[in-house]
Write an enzyme that holds these catalytic residues in place. Structure first.
Site: not given
Length: 481
Positions: A145, A154
């Protein structure tokens, strides 16, 4: 001395120490319970992964109908966190799961989850970055994920691609296997209320503060990507899919500039505040046509991870493995087999997918393509879902033949913790029926910290002329002396 006209001086690469500190801060951010609670409590997210990983899990004597995709396979979980996805894989019949997690606090929590669920013999929790991992064998599937706000915040996808190129067998499975990015003009009721606040101060308190309105607009409609939950009625035009990634084939170089053109028209008269960006990810629901070797190491009840490690900071080798007589598919099986003896795997091109692993993975993508078959999978209820504003299909999430499984962060879908990313205009714009909006959007990692996101948006609204605005998510990393 530079030649006449001056040669552009190259900007030095960011110090390796800086990168390590950035990564350390990123991994440490996952050491608090709140972020894991938020992710697991996201029913659309967690339910979609569970359904995808346990697809077809029913009693049956042989892999195929009645047996899940992961039955008998070896799985690598990249960024395992609490270990819940690894547990889903083991429950789906995976023979072995390597759960790689770089946050030391969560490594211990994941090991506790493994023991609590009786999965100690099949799930191995490895501490460290997946880039440093040493596995005893290639894997049949990779689950992660990795998605951040606006999909790419990120920048965890790079680690997933590294794992794919190094560890995934030919014909292996990727969960998810495809990602799509959408853009649409929207109105933001919460922002409008704040912009209107100053005009009402005199009525409430007797002081005219309407002059604060311009200042409020500059402060609120800035260059920071906002994260907010919108609803379908806030979308003012047909969503446009401007980019798509096939996770089996996309390269890290291609991630450096992810984007494309978009065109849409407004539905009617309304005030536009922003463009909203969201994503869908698609999971495979069919087994590969090329045979995946089902050989795995014998299931063990030994608590230690002696057969898989993460290299230490000094590049120490993992434990030796006895892999004689093990058949490893792929064009470079001989070199892979040899490298097993030192606990390393050659970096080979072993990730090419079977054509029908992920039916949504078309090579050519029309930027205006509209999907009609998206649905959420978080419950046992029917999910009426208008993902792109073009239909109102009701989908039974328990149907046996649903393809593909899609996790959508659209404002037309059930709300997720990702919500939507808002790119505010400099000021509100009035749209009329069939106003044409077009432009180009590009997502790139920040230069000083690739985990941060930068977005360049060039757009035209009607005949107002072309404008460009640069957005950011994540502050620039402070300079290192």
């Amino acid at each position: 001395k530079p030649a006449a006209g001056g040669e552009a001086r190259k900007k030095p690469a960011v110090d390796t120490v800086a990168r390590e500190r950035q990564d350390g801060a990123y991994f440490h951010s996952y050491s608090d319970v709140s972020i894991h609670e938020e992710m697991i409590a996201d029913a659309a997210r967690t339910g979609s992964y569970r359904r995808a990983l346990q697809w077809g899990c029913r009693q049956g004597p042989q892999p195929g109908p009645g047996v899940g995709l992961l039955h008998g396979l070896t799985v690598l979980d990249v960024g395992a966190g609490t270990g819940i996805l690894s547990a889903f894989c083991a429950q789906a019949g995976a023979a072995r799961v390597f759960a790689c997690e770089a946050c030391g606090v969560m490594v211990e929590r994941a090991r506790e989850v493994v023991v609590a669920n009786g999965l100690r013999g099949r799930v191995r929790v490895l501490q460290g970055r997946v880039e440093d991992a040493r596995l005893p064998q290639p894997v049949d599937a990779i689950v992660s994920e990795w998605m951040g706000y606006g999909l790419m915040y990120e920048s965890m996808l790079r680690s997933v691609l590294h794992a794919r190129d190094r560890w995934l067998k030919p014909g292996g499975l990727m969960f998810p296997c495809r990602a799509e990015l959408y853009l649409a003009p929207v109105t933001d009721p919460a922002l409008q209320e704040r912009l209107s606040f100053w005009a009402g101060v005199k009525e409430r308190h007797g002081v005219d503060m309407s002059c604060m309105g311009t200042f409020a607009r500059r402060c609120l409609m800035n260059d920071e990507m906002a994260v907010a939950a919108l609803h379908g009625e806030d979308v003012l035009g047909q969503p446009s899919m401007f980019a798509a990634m096939d996770l089996y084939t996309v390269t890290e170089q291609e991630l450096a500039k992810l984007g494309g053109d978009f065109t849409t028209t407004s539905f009617g008269i309304a005030t536009m505040h922003a463009f909203a960006l969201w994503f869908n990810v698609i999971f495979p629901t069919s087994a590969p046509t090329r045979e995946i070797a089902h050989e795995t190491l014998a299931t063990s009840t030994n608590a230690n991870d002696s057969d898989a490690t993460v290299a230490n900071a000094n590049g120490g080798q993992a434990a030796n493995f006895n892999v004689q007589d093990r058949d490893i598919p792929g064009p470079r099986a001989a070199s892979v087999d040899a490298d097993f003896k030192t606990g390393a795997i050659a970096n080979n091109d072993c990730h090419a997918p079977s054509p029908n692993l992920c039916e949504a993975s078309a090579n050519t993508v029309n930027a205006n393509t509209i999907r009609h078959n998206a649905f959420t999978t978080n419950s046992d209820n029917l999910q009426p879902l208008n993902v792109n504003g073009d239909d109102h299909r009701t989908v039974d999430v328990n149907a046996k033949e649903l393809e593909p499984i899609i996790l959508s962060t659209s404002p037309f879908a059930e709300e997720t913790h990702w919500k939507q990313s808002l790119l505010y205009l400099d000021e509100p714009v009035e749209l009329f029926q069939d106003t044409v909006l077009k432009g180009k959007i590009t997502l790139t990692p920040a230069e000083d910290n690739p985990r941060y996101l930068r977005i360049s948006l060039t757009y035209e609204i009607g005949d107002s002329g072309k404008k460009t605005k640069i957005f950011k998510m994540g502050e620039d990393y402070p300079p290192f002396e």
